[in-house]
Scaffold this motif. Structure first.
Motif, PDB file in Angstrom:
ATOM      1  N   ASP A 140       0.864  -1.183   0.000  1.00 11.39           N
ATOM      2  CA  ASP A 140       0.000   0.000   0.000  1.00 11.39           C
ATOM      3  C   ASP A 140       0.908   1.243   0.000  1.00 11.39           C
ATOM      4  N   ASP A 141       0.277   2.401  -0.021  1.00 12.69           N
ATOM      5  CA  ASP A 141       1.086   3.620  -0.147  1.00 12.69           C
ATOM      6  C   ASP A 141       2.044   3.803   1.023  1.00 12.69           C
ATOM      7  N   ALA A 142       1.701   3.209   2.168  1.00  5.48           N
ATOM      8  CA  ALA A 142       2.555   3.356   3.347  1.00  5.48           C
ATOM      9  C   ALA A 142       3.643   2.286   3.396  1.00  5.48           C
ATOM     10  N   GLY A 143       3.691   1.431   2.377  1.00  2.00           N
ATOM     11  CA  GLY A 143       4.722   0.391   2.339  1.00  2.00           C
ATOM     12  C   GLY A 143       4.333  -0.873   3.083  1.00  2.00           C
ATOM     13  N   GLY A 144       3.074  -0.971   3.507  1.00  3.09           N
ATOM     14  CA  GLY A 144       2.581  -2.194   4.167  1.00  3.09           C
ATOM     15  C   GLY A 144       2.218  -3.238   3.115  1.00  3.09           C
ATOM     16  N   ILE A 145       2.264  -4.513   3.539  1.00  2.00           N
ATOM     17  CA  ILE A 145       2.034  -5.603   2.576  1.00  2.00           C
ATOM     18  C   ILE A 145       0.535  -5.870   2.447  1.00  2.00           C
ATOM     19  N   ARG A 146      -0.023  -5.567   1.270  1.00  2.57           N
ATOM     20  CA  ARG A 146      -1.473  -5.838   1.133  1.00  2.57           C
ATOM     21  C   ARG A 146      -1.729  -7.194   0.484  1.00  2.57           C
ATOM     22  N   SER A 147      -0.676  -7.793  -0.104  1.00  6.61           N
ATOM     23  CA  SER A 147      -0.786  -9.177  -0.561  1.00  6.61           C
ATOM     24  C   SER A 147       0.561  -9.614  -1.134  1.00  6.61           C
TER      25      SER A 147
ATOM     26  N   LEU B 276       6.607 -24.178   6.645  1.00  8.32           N
ATOM     27  CA  LEU B 276       7.175 -23.523   7.824  1.00  8.32           C
ATOM     28  C   LEU B 276       8.641 -23.903   8.018  1.00  8.32           C
ATOM     29  N   GLU B 277       8.970 -25.162   7.781  1.00 15.29           N
ATOM     30  CA  GLU B 277      10.374 -25.580   7.877  1.00 15.29           C
ATOM     31  C   GLU B 277      11.241 -24.758   6.933  1.00 15.29           C
ATOM     32  N   LYS B 278      10.644 -24.392   5.816  1.00 13.65           N
ATOM     33  CA  LYS B 278      11.404 -23.672   4.790  1.00 13.65           C
ATOM     34  C   LYS B 278      11.266 -22.157   4.955  1.00 13.65           C
ATOM     35  N   GLY B 279      10.432 -21.729   5.918  1.00 12.86           N
ATOM     36  CA  GLY B 279      10.331 -20.302   6.217  1.00 12.86           C
ATOM     37  C   GLY B 279       9.502 -19.504   5.230  1.00 12.86           C
ATOM     38  N   TYR B 280       8.661 -20.162   4.459  1.00 11.91           N
ATOM     39  CA  TYR B 280       7.829 -19.420   3.507  1.00 11.91           C
ATOM     40  C   TYR B 280       6.628 -18.822   4.234  1.00 11.91           C
ATOM     41  N   ARG B 281       6.458 -17.508   4.087  1.00 15.73           N
ATOM     42  CA  ARG B 281       5.393 -16.783   4.784  1.00 15.73           C
ATOM     43  C   ARG B 281       4.035 -17.012   4.117  1.00 15.73           C
ATOM     44  N   ALA B 282       2.986 -16.998   4.933  1.00 12.45           N
ATOM     45  CA  ALA B 282       1.631 -17.074   4.376  1.00 12.45           C
ATOM     46  C   ALA B 282       0.968 -15.712   4.588  1.00 12.45           C
ATOM     47  N   TYR B 283       0.467 -15.145   3.498  1.00  8.80           N
ATOM     48  CA  TYR B 283      -0.206 -13.853   3.617  1.00  8.80           C
ATOM     49  C   TYR B 283      -1.475 -14.011   4.468  1.00  8.80           C
ATOM     50  N   GLY B 284      -1.702 -13.031   5.326  1.00  5.82           N
ATOM     51  CA  GLY B 284      -2.916 -13.059   6.150  1.00  5.82           C
ATOM     52  C   GLY B 284      -2.670 -13.720   7.493  1.00  5.82           C
ATOM     53  N   THR B 285      -1.745 -14.696   7.510  1.00  2.17           N
ATOM     54  CA  THR B 285      -1.426 -15.371   8.762  1.00  2.17           C
ATOM     55  C   THR B 285      -0.140 -14.796   9.340  1.00  2.17           C
ATOM     56  N   ASP B 286       0.911 -14.801   8.536  1.00  3.29           N
ATOM     57  CA  ASP B 286       2.210 -14.324   9.017  1.00  3.29           C
ATOM     58  C   ASP B 286       2.417 -12.840   8.702  1.00  3.29           C
ATOM     59  N   ILE B 287       1.954 -12.432   7.569  1.00  2.00           N
ATOM     60  CA  ILE B 287       2.252 -11.057   7.117  1.00  2.00           C
ATOM     61  C   ILE B 287       0.969 -10.357   6.694  1.00  2.00           C
ATOM     62  N   GLY B 288       0.991  -9.010   6.792  1.00  2.00           N
ATOM     63  CA  GLY B 288      -0.179  -8.222   6.424  1.00  2.00           C
ATOM     64  C   GLY B 288       0.182  -6.762   6.306  1.00  2.00           C
ATOM     65  N   ARG B 289      -0.845  -5.971   6.270  1.00  2.79           N
ATOM     66  CA  ARG B 289      -0.679  -4.555   5.981  1.00  2.79           C
ATOM     67  C   ARG B 289       0.074  -3.774   7.057  1.00  2.79           C
ATOM     68  N   GLU B 290       0.117  -4.333   8.267  1.00  2.50           N
ATOM     69  CA  GLU B 290       0.866  -3.668   9.340  1.00  2.50           C
ATOM     70  C   GLU B 290       2.361  -3.784   9.135  1.00  2.50           C
ATOM     71  N   HIS B 291       2.786  -4.658   8.232  1.00  2.00           N
ATOM     72  CA  HIS B 291       4.212  -4.996   8.156  1.00  2.00           C
ATOM     73  C   HIS B 291       4.841  -4.524   6.859  1.00  2.00           C
TER      74      HIS B 291
ATOM     75  N   PRO C  88       8.071  -5.004   4.053  1.00  3.97           N
ATOM     76  CA  PRO C  88       8.838  -6.165   3.567  1.00  3.97           C
ATOM     77  C   PRO C  88      10.050  -6.446   4.445  1.00  3.97           C
ATOM     78  N   ALA C  89      10.750  -5.396   4.881  1.00  4.10           N
ATOM     79  CA  ALA C  89      11.959  -5.618   5.692  1.00  4.10           C
ATOM     80  C   ALA C  89      11.588  -6.286   7.011  1.00  4.10           C
ATOM     81  N   GLU C  90      10.525  -5.827   7.634  1.00  3.41           N
ATOM     82  CA  GLU C  90      10.103  -6.431   8.902  1.00  3.41           C
ATOM     83  C   GLU C  90       9.732  -7.900   8.711  1.00  3.41           C
ATOM     84  N   ALA C  91       9.101  -8.184   7.560  1.00  5.63           N
ATOM     85  CA  ALA C  91       8.610  -9.542   7.306  1.00  5.63           C
ATOM     86  C   ALA C  91       9.700 -10.474   6.805  1.00  5.63           C
ATOM     87  N   GLY C  92      10.918  -9.952   6.623  1.00  6.93           N
ATOM     88  CA  GLY C  92      11.992 -10.789   6.074  1.00  6.93           C
ATOM     89  C   GLY C  92      11.817 -11.033   4.588  1.00  6.93           C
TER      90      GLY C  92
END
Ligand code: FAD
Length: 827
Positions: free
Chosen positions: A547-554, A689-704, A706-710
């Motif tokens: 989004d415009d604030a740099g949060g992850i929308r998907s 999870l063993e491989k560290g792949y993030r799931a949108y909506g569960t692990d990452i979202g608009r509050e985060h 990209p740098a914070e989310a790894g």
């Protein structure tokens, strides 16, 4: 400044009008069909319990914002909010257990709470018969809101700041030109015979029409809104002798709001009476045309949100209330009614811009609990195009119109009503309206004994009973506590093991995919995504929609199929709406999901299997990692993407629905000598999870960010401007998504648990929370991803995860846990 019309003056419309004017909007008009301040809608009748604890983080946040806003405010010297606190009691062992989970949720979201014993329950609620009480959960900052006062206070403040309030005026039409809203048409209430509607021009229209929302969406806008008005029994006792004189109408109540969920019952004091709400009755849906109109209300004076009390539904709850509260035993019943408000398939609200009509918004299906918080979010969203919170569970577009019908909404809402106070497992699936969407592999999966879950209408296998014999061959059969073992089977471990040692076959069909094509497609995707997708034809790119604030929308995978042709894997209908709303006329977006299907073929022997079925070269040299290629596989026309969400060599193989079964059968047959096993979602989840792949909506979202989310690797610095880029430059890293493992091999957590500093005392709050977690069958430990302050996210940090009141020691690890050097994938 835009001219903004708000339809409806319940708690939601009032909160929104107030927030809009607080944001500086000067042309706000609220149109309300009823009289002031009791308009006849749900807000006129809610007892106004605000419990902040919810499994959904954003819903808790919005409840907290509601309380914080209304705290200390007054109307005519009377409070709007009283922080009586909430007390939930347990009368079954299962509930005692669940209250510990709720205590964990409260800690995760920063809500003060405590588990209490029956003696403390009696102290908190003097007079409570604790014979059957086994324990309680106390939330001292929860409170009751007088909804009509909340409406009035917020609306009057809006008027002070320039808003116009027009009661007894009904919106009967929404006007638009060329995909943009231009205003609404209104009639006075009651409308004289033959009256012609008047046009109220507007640039922005927000529907806050409560019960009338589904009718408005269907009749005025032409779509089905998945919310269902339902009747709910509420009654008041006659005056209780012990309460007479204890409260006056100004202070009204002093004991906490009481919830007895084992009987789907809630109670509160009303001056000298006890109010009782009952959910333990059959669902009583009210069809949109069964909701009384404004003219009928004007003629009869009967509030549309009130139907006569049905004693056969309420009676058992009255009896139970008297059992629980001896003070009611010698007291008669006073009065009651069936109040009407709405239920949605997942309990969430229906917010956001209306797809395809610029300037039109919904703020529907909101309870008093989240009302003022939603007002703030909606105002931010309308005024600044930034809701400021993660909205993926709030937006109405989370439901695919392919599954939304009246029948579906009715059945799902009835289920939600029946379960409102039940102990619902976080991984439970709906029991109604199953089988709406199935992949071409469905019958074959059933033959293998698939146990299915439902996700947005799709049936997805969790595991296959046919794989049960493989469990015996495992070195160590994983075990779980009874709660974590629900909706799970050790077969998942066998399927995961087969994927790491031989080859697994996974149905990927429910993932949404769009074709984006036409002149300008490249520029369009370059603008909306964070990564450089302008790569050679045949390249696959993982990217974020910011989004415009740099949060992850998907997050998306973008495969270039031609100079101006892309296949975009998305997180569903919501992403499609987002892309469509920004799409230039020259670019076409086609949803391929329903007509195509896909299989993930992954594991060290995946290439052996594929080579048996194709003459095409599928070597690492000919079809490298993150490359796509059209292949003939057993005669089927396949688009192969060399990607893997499980961290193994292999491909996603996509074809049209008609060829799907042939593809499945061929892979199964050719895979037999290689030990191919069909795998379900449970194995898949653990592997990712063993491989560290993030799931949108569960692990990452608009509050985060990209740098914070790894996910910094998914942001390209070499390409030109894109949405969110400017904001990323000076966005600080406030927290990090970290990988933890639980120190005890047998310990399991499921997600949403609080993370505490090692050795933190009972009064010290959580430092973070778990997003998703699962057992790693490769490593024999539980992996938990968690949001933490940056200084605690360093590998080696010792922390505790609280699970049902138990502290489980955990350690931050460097990630990914499995195959960090990528040797399993790149060969
Ligand atoms: P409403 O209050 O219904 O307001 C919508 C307004 O829109 C109405 O005034 C209506 O007249 C107006 N309107 C509709 N269509 C038009 C039109 N075409 N033109 C002009 N005006 C229009 N929530 C909690 O959080 N906690 C509780 O404890 C709780 N208990 C409840 C118990 C009962 C018995 C009931 C009935 C509800 C309860 N609720 C509770 C739910 C809560 O009351 C509602 O979710 C909330 O009030 C909805 O607010 P709203 O503004 O969306 O809707």
């Amino acid at each position: 400044q835009p001219r903004i019309v708000v339809i409806g003056l319940g708690v939601v419309g009032a909160a929104l009008a107030d927030e809009l004017t607080q944001s500086g909007m000067r042309h706000v008009t609220v149109l309300e069909q009823g009289p002031l301040w009791e308009t006849g809608g749900s807000s006129s009748h809610a007892p106004g319990f605000v419990f902040q604890t919810s499994p959904h983080r954003t819903m808790s946040l919005l409840a907290r914002r509601t309380l914080d806003k209304l705290d200390g405010q007054k109307v005519d010297g009377q409070w709007l909010l009283k922080r009586l606190g909430g007390l939930e009691i347990a009368t079954t062992a299962e509930r005692v257990h669940d209250l510990a989970r709720r205590h964990g949720l409260a800690q995760s979201w920063g809500i003060p709470s405590r588990l209490v014993d029956p003696g403390e329950c009696a102290e908190l609620w003097p007079g409570l018969d604790t014979t059957s009480v086994l324990g309680g959960f106390h939330t001292p900052t929860d409170g009751v809101v007088k909804s009509v006062h909340a409406v009035r206070w917020q609306a009057e403040r809006a008027v002070e700041h320039g808003a116009r309030l027009v009661p007894r005026t009904r919106v009967v039409g929404v006007t638009r030109t060329g995909g943009r809203v231009t205003g609404v048409e209104v009639l006075p209430v009651p409308a004289p015979d033959g009256a012609t509607p008047e046009h109220v021009p507007a640039d922005v229209v927000v529907a806050c029409a409560g019960l009338w929302g589904p009718g408005l969406a269907r009749d005025l806008l032409g779509f089905e809104l998945p919310m269902m008005p339902m009747e709910h029994c509420f009654g008041l006792s006659a005056p209780v002798p012990g309460l007479i004189g204890r409260h006056d109408v100004l202070d009204e109540a002093s004991r906490p709001m009481l919830r007895h969920q084992d009987f789907s019952l809630y109670l509160r004091e009303y001056v000298d009476r006890i109010g009782i709400g009952a959910y333990r009755h059959r669902p009583i849906p009210v069809e949109p045309d069964g909701v009384a109109g404004a003219d009928e209300f004007a003629a009869t004076g009967v509030h549309p949100a009130m139907h006569p009390l049905t004693w056969e539904d309420f009676g058992p709850s009255w009896d139970e209330a008297r059992r629980l509260l001896p003070e009611l035993r010698d007291v008669g019943f006073g009065e009651g009614f069936n109040g009407i408000f709405f239920f949605t398939p997942d309990g969430g609200p229906m917010l956001g811009p209306v797809a395809g009509i610029d300037g039109l918004w919904l703020a529907q299906a909101v309870w008093v609990t989240q009302s003022a918080g939603v007002g703030q979010v909606m105002a931010d969203w309308v005024v600044r195009d930034d809701p400021g919170v993660d909205t993926h569970e709030l937006e109405y577009t989370r439901f695919d119109p392919a599954v939304v019908s009246r029948d579906w909404t009715r059945a799902r809402a009835a289920e939600a009503y029946a379960e409102v106070y039940d102990v619902v497992h976080p991984q439970a699936s709906t029991g109604v309206q199953r089988g709406l969407r199935t992949s071409p592999f469905h019958d074959r999966q059933r033959e293998l004994g698939a146990v299915f879950e439902q996700a947005n209408g799709w049936e997805r296998p969790l595991w296959f009973e046919a794989n049960a014999p493989l469990v015996d061959a495992l070195d160590r059969v994983p075990e779980r506590d009874a709660w974590a073992a629900r909706h799970w089977s050790p077969i998942a471990a066998a399927e995961a093991h087969a994927t790491r040692t031989a080859v697994g076959l996974y149905d990927m069909t429910p993932l949404s995919r769009l074709e984006v094509s036409g002149p300008g497609a490249t520029a369009f995707l370059q603008h909306l995504t964070s990564n450089d997708v302008d790569r050679a034809v045949g390249r696959v790119v993982y990217a974020l929609l910011l989004d415009d604030a740099g949060g992850i929308r998907s997050d998306v995978t973008v495969t270039r199929l031609g100079p101006e042709q892309y296949l975009v894997g998305t997180n569903g209908h919501r992403d499609r709406v987002h892309l469509e709303s920004r799409c230039p006329d020259t670019v076409r977006i086609t949803d391929l999901t329903a007509g195509t299907c896909g299989l993930g073929l992954w594991g060290p022997r995946a290439r052996d299997v594929l080579e048996r079925l194709t003459d095409d070269d599928v070597s690492h040299q000919a079809l490298g990692y993150f490359r796509a290629k059209r292949l003939r596989v057993a005669g089927t026309d396949v688009l192969a993407l060399r990607v893997s969400y499980v961290g193994e060599l292999g491909w996603e193989l996509w074809t049209t629905a008609d060829q799907g079964r042939r593809l499945w059968d061929s892979l199964r047959e050719a895979g037999t000598p290689s030990g191919l096993v069909a795998g379900g979602r449970r194995a898949f989840h653990s592997l990712r999870l063993e491989k560290g792949y993030r799931a949108y909506g569960t692990d990452i979202g608009r509050e985060h960010s990209p740098a914070e989310a790894g996910l910094g690797f998914a942001v390209s610095s070499r390409k030109g401007d894109f949405v969110g880029r400017a904001a990323l430059e000076d966005r600080p890293v406030r927290r990090r998504l970290a990988c933890l493992t639980l120190d005890a091999p047998e310990a399991v957590v499921l997600g949403h648990e609080p993370v505490l500093a090692r050795g933190a005392g009972p009064g010290q709050g959580a430092v973070g929370y778990v997003t998703s977690a699962d057992q790693s069958y490769t490593l024999g430990v539980t992996v938990a991803y968690a949001w933490l302050p940056p200084e605690l996210a360093e590998p080696g940090t010792a922390l505790d995860v609280e699970y049902f009141g138990r502290r489980l020691p955990a350690t931050v690890q460097s990630e990914p846990l499995v195959d960090p050097e990528m040797s399993r994938i790149l060969r």
